[in-house]
Design an enzyme around this catalytic site. Structure first.
Site, short mmCIF file in Angstrom:
data_model
loop_
_atom_site.label_atom_id
_atom_site.label_comp_id
_atom_site.label_asym_id
_atom_site.label_seq_id
_atom_site.Cartn_x
_atom_site.Cartn_y
_atom_site.Cartn_z
N HIS A 126 0.57 -1.19 -0.07
CA HIS A 126 0.03 -0.09 0.01
C HIS A 126 0.81 1.34 -0.07
O HIS A 126 2.04 1.03 0.50
CB HIS A 126 -0.71 -0.01 1.12
N ARG A 130 -6.27 0.68 3.88
CA ARG A 130 -4.86 1.08 3.20
C ARG A 130 -4.60 0.43 1.84
O ARG A 130 -4.25 1.01 0.87
CB ARG A 130 -3.38 1.39 4.20
N GLU A 132 -1.54 -7.00 7.57
CA GLU A 132 -0.20 -6.72 7.94
C GLU A 132 0.02 -7.52 9.33
O GLU A 132 -1.12 -8.08 9.92
CB GLU A 132 0.28 -5.05 8.52
N HIS A 145 0.60 -5.61 2.36
CA HIS A 145 1.44 -4.74 3.40
C HIS A 145 2.89 -5.44 3.42
O HIS A 145 3.29 -6.69 3.09
CB HIS A 145 0.83 -5.04 4.82
#
Ligand SMILES: O=C(O)[C@@H](CO)OP(=O)(O)O
Length: 344
Positions: A99, A148, A202, A272
């Site tokens: 991202h 994100r 993440e 991520h």
């Protein structure tokens, strides 16, 4: 002719794209890419000087590759996986993108599974990333469940030349699935399914989430914090190690994403830093030592080709200011040509 020579030269350079993981080699390659790109933009094709320079420098890159003792994934028989359940399949493109910068990246805070949106810079990075991959086919998108990664995928797709609309699939309940149905075959053909999966989130950063990275290093020591952030099997307090993150992210990749690639679908994954590090570790068969120095920049798309059960890296722009160059395969070049013809 000039374009053909250009793509060939870039292809040669980018076939060693895994060197991008090593900062000191990245610079050298980036200079070469710049030199060749300058010749191409000047409209004269590759000058004799650049051409011999590319040849000479490719030898240098080869020796750098040797020094890293990482086997060339293009030349070696297979550092890759999917071997067991390999079936003869079409070639498929796999784009991985971390991202764009988030509001907490901007503030240098540990983020992990906290759901934070992109910063202004992150929005620009996602749009820029979209431009770089605007001529690479995408049939299905996987994102994490975090905003994100989803913002990045959506913003990037606004730039794609095929003009298709990415649509998030809602399978969280029977009603959500049924209420979000599309009843036109034509419209469905003009859309790209977007599948959100928490497994691509993440790594969970435990008690570090929300803390400032610099202040944490000041408090616990640089080495300790580096160990928490980059080691393979040491988890941050009450959080996930990279190994634990890999257990869910790589399992998801193998169970849900590889079958799409085997079916010849071109896939983009927006995720991520650490969920992608674990997937790259699997794709490139990096050791737990090698993965320590693998750093991913925000908003920089990486391209792999999946063919005959192998994953082959085909490049990534070096950094935010570099031109987006990938080693196109014949199939990708044909796809790009089709878009060029359509939009002439
Ligand atoms: O804070 C985080 O969630 C990650 C990615 O931004 O940080 P790190 O670079 O420490 O893995």
């Amino acid at each position: 002719m000039a374009a053909e020579v250009y793509y060939q030269a870039i292809g040669t350079l980018q076939s060693h794209s895994y060197l991008d993981n090593f900062n000191h080699h990245q610079k050298h390659k980036s200079n070469l890419v710049r030199l060749v790109t300058r010749d191409f933009i000047s409209g004269n094709g590759l000058s004799r000087r650049s051409s011999s320079s590319v040849q000479r420098n490719c030898a240098v890159i080869q020796s750098l590759a040797f020094q890293t003792s990482v086997v060339d994934p293009v030349l070696s028989p297979s550092r890759s996986n999917a071997g067991d359940n390999y079936k003869k399949s079409n070639e498929a493109a796999l784009i991985l993108i971390r991202h764009g910068e988030s509001l907490w990246n901007e503030k240098n805070l540990f983020t992990g599974c906290v759901d934070v949106p992109l910063s202004k810079k992150g929005i620009d990075e996602a749009i820029e990333a979209g431009k770089r991959i605007s001529s690479i086919p995408v049939d299905v998108i996987f994102t994490s469940a975090l905003i994100r990664a989803q913002m990045t995928a959506m913003l990037a797709m606004t730039q794609h030349r095929h003009g298709k609309v990415p649509i998030i699939l809602h399978n969280e309940s029977e009603r959500a699935r049924s209420w979000s149905q599309v009843f036109s075959e034509d419209t469905t053909k003009q859309s790209i399914p977007v599948i959100a999966a928490w497994q691509l989130n993440e790594r969970m950063y435990g008690e570090l989430q929300g803390l400032n990275k610099q202040e944490t290093a000041d408090r616990y020591g640089k080495e300790q914090v580096h160990e928490w952030r980059r080691s393979y099997d040491i988890p941050p307090p009450n959080g996930e190690s990279l190994e634990m993150c890999a257990q869910r992210a790589v399992a998801y990749f193998r169970d849900e994403i590889e079958p799409q690639l085997l079916a010849g679908k071109n896939v983009m994954i927006s995720a991520h830093g650490n969920s992608l590090r674990s997937i790259i570790m699997y794709l490139d068969k990096l050791t737990s030592q090698e993965v320590i120095s693998l750093e991913l920049s925000t908003g920089i798309p990486m391209l792999y080709i999946f063919k005959e059960g192998r994953f082959i890296r085909r490049g990534s722009p070096i950094g935010p200011s570099e031109a987006g160059v990938y080693a196109y395969t014949r199939r990708l070049a044909l796809y790009k040509q089709k878009l060029d013809d359509m939009f002439q």
